[in-house]
Design a protein around this motif. Structure first.
Motif, PDB file in Angstrom:
ATOM      1  N   ARG A  77       0.819  -1.224   0.000  1.00 24.30           N
ATOM      2  CA  ARG A  77       0.000   0.000   0.000  1.00 24.30           C
ATOM      3  C   ARG A  77       0.845   1.262   0.000  1.00 24.30           C
ATOM      4  O   ARG A  77       0.510   2.241  -0.643  1.00 24.30           O
ATOM      5  CB  ARG A  77      -0.948   0.007   1.190  1.00 24.30           C
ATOM      6  N   ASP A  78       1.943   1.237   0.749  1.00 28.36           N
ATOM      7  CA  ASP A  78       2.787   2.435   0.819  1.00 28.36           C
ATOM      8  C   ASP A  78       3.812   2.508  -0.321  1.00 28.36           C
ATOM      9  O   ASP A  78       4.536   3.475  -0.458  1.00 28.36           O
ATOM     10  CB  ASP A  78       3.496   2.528   2.169  1.00 28.36           C
ATOM     11  N   GLY A  79       3.880   1.451  -1.181  1.00 29.43           N
ATOM     12  CA  GLY A  79       4.779   1.459  -2.329  1.00 29.43           C
ATOM     13  C   GLY A  79       6.238   1.227  -2.002  1.00 29.43           C
ATOM     14  O   GLY A  79       7.101   1.349  -2.866  1.00 29.43           O
ATOM     15  N   ARG A 102      17.169  -2.896  -9.431  1.00 30.21           N
ATOM     16  CA  ARG A 102      17.815  -1.683  -9.957  1.00 30.21           C
ATOM     17  C   ARG A 102      16.753  -0.606 -10.068  1.00 30.21           C
ATOM     18  O   ARG A 102      15.754  -0.783 -10.774  1.00 30.21           O
ATOM     19  CB  ARG A 102      18.440  -1.973 -11.312  1.00 30.21           C
ATOM     20  N   GLU A 103      16.956   0.485  -9.368  1.00 32.66           N
ATOM     21  CA  GLU A 103      15.988   1.578  -9.350  1.00 32.66           C
ATOM     22  C   GLU A 103      16.521   2.796 -10.096  1.00 32.66           C
ATOM     23  O   GLU A 103      17.668   3.191  -9.891  1.00 32.66           O
ATOM     24  CB  GLU A 103      15.665   1.985  -7.910  1.00 32.66           C
ATOM     25  N   LYS A 139      14.309   1.494  -2.270  1.00 35.04           N
ATOM     26  CA  LYS A 139      14.975   2.624  -1.622  1.00 35.04           C
ATOM     27  C   LYS A 139      14.016   3.802  -1.504  1.00 35.04           C
ATOM     28  O   LYS A 139      14.061   4.547  -0.532  1.00 35.04           O
ATOM     29  CB  LYS A 139      16.216   3.029  -2.415  1.00 35.04           C
ATOM     30  N   LYS A 140      13.157   3.952  -2.530  1.00 38.48           N
ATOM     31  CA  LYS A 140      12.160   5.017  -2.546  1.00 38.48           C
ATOM     32  C   LYS A 140      10.814   4.391  -2.894  1.00 38.48           C
ATOM     33  O   LYS A 140      10.759   3.372  -3.584  1.00 38.48           O
ATOM     34  CB  LYS A 140      12.512   6.071  -3.605  1.00 38.48           C
ATOM     35  N   PRO A 141       9.705   4.985  -2.477  1.00 44.88           N
ATOM     36  CA  PRO A 141       8.391   4.442  -2.847  1.00 44.88           C
ATOM     37  C   PRO A 141       8.243   4.333  -4.363  1.00 44.88           C
ATOM     38  O   PRO A 141       8.811   5.135  -5.121  1.00 44.88           O
ATOM     39  CB  PRO A 141       7.403   5.453  -2.274  1.00 44.88           C
ATOM     40  N   LEU A 142       7.495   3.333  -4.811  1.00 42.70           N
ATOM     41  CA  LEU A 142       7.339   3.048  -6.234  1.00 42.70           C
ATOM     42  C   LEU A 142       6.790   4.232  -7.024  1.00 42.70           C
ATOM     43  O   LEU A 142       7.302   4.570  -8.094  1.00 42.70           O
ATOM     44  CB  LEU A 142       6.419   1.833  -6.427  1.00 42.70           C
ATOM     45  N   GLY A 143       5.756   4.882  -6.506  1.00 40.39           N
ATOM     46  CA  GLY A 143       5.154   6.012  -7.218  1.00 40.39           C
ATOM     47  C   GLY A 143       4.636   5.584  -8.586  1.00 40.39           C
ATOM     48  O   GLY A 143       3.990   4.560  -8.721  1.00 40.39           O
ATOM     49  N   HIS A 144       4.973   6.351  -9.622  1.00 40.92           N
ATOM     50  CA  HIS A 144       4.514   6.055 -10.987  1.00 40.92           C
ATOM     51  C   HIS A 144       5.563   5.335 -11.822  1.00 40.92           C
ATOM     52  O   HIS A 144       5.424   5.248 -13.046  1.00 40.92           O
ATOM     53  CB  HIS A 144       4.108   7.363 -11.689  1.00 40.92           C
TER      54      HIS A 144
END
Length: 153
Positions: A77-79, A102-103, A139-144
């Motif tokens: 839910r929080d990505g 890999r982000e 490392k960071k929320p998925l977002g778009h």
């Protein structure tokens, strides 16, 4: 030749005719209850399949790890976490070695690696499909961002 065939036929008749055959219910349908004389058969009901994918964690290093395609990904839910689902084989022949993540600003590439467990190189394994899952932290929320399978192409 006739003697050999006759002997084989007698052998088969004797081997197969020792116990009465199980009987079906009144309608003779395969869905009816089956009964057998006491002491001649033991009927077991197979276990129900698991409700969902079997959770697993990387257990590397494995022997000859290779990239494995995954089927789908479910973001939390929080990505911040992704649950990756794929089809695999049974352990110790198909073991999750590691998960590469890999982000970038536009995409998240997830690559699964599987191999055979160390020490199981001469193990015979049945060929049966098992649905597995593993969860990775971002490392960071998925977002778009787009989610990409690193084993494709």
């Amino acid at each position: 030749m006739r003697t050999t065939l006759a002997a084989a036929g007698l052998f088969l008749a004797a081997a197969c005719g020792g116990a009465p055959a199980p009987t079906t219910g009144a309608s003779g349908s395969p869905d009816d209850a089956v009964s057998a004389p006491a002491g001649t058969a033991q009927v077991t009901t197979p276990a129900a399949p698991a409700a969902g994918p079997s959770p697993t964690r990387p257990k590397g290093p494995t022997v000859h790890p290779r990239k494995v395609r995954w089927e789908k990904v479910r973001p939390s839910r929080d990505g911040r976490r992704l649950t990756v689902i794929w089809w695999s084989g049974v352990e110790p022949c198909s073991v999750l070695d590691r998960v590469g993540v890999r982000e970038t600003a536009k995409r998240v590439t997830i690559t699964l690696y599987e191999g055979q467990a160390r020490g199981a190189e001469n193990t015979a394994c049945i060929e049966i499909a098992v649905q597995k899952s593993t969860t990775v932290k971002l490392k960071k929320p998925l977002g778009h961002r787009e989610i990409v399978d690193g084993a494709k192409g």
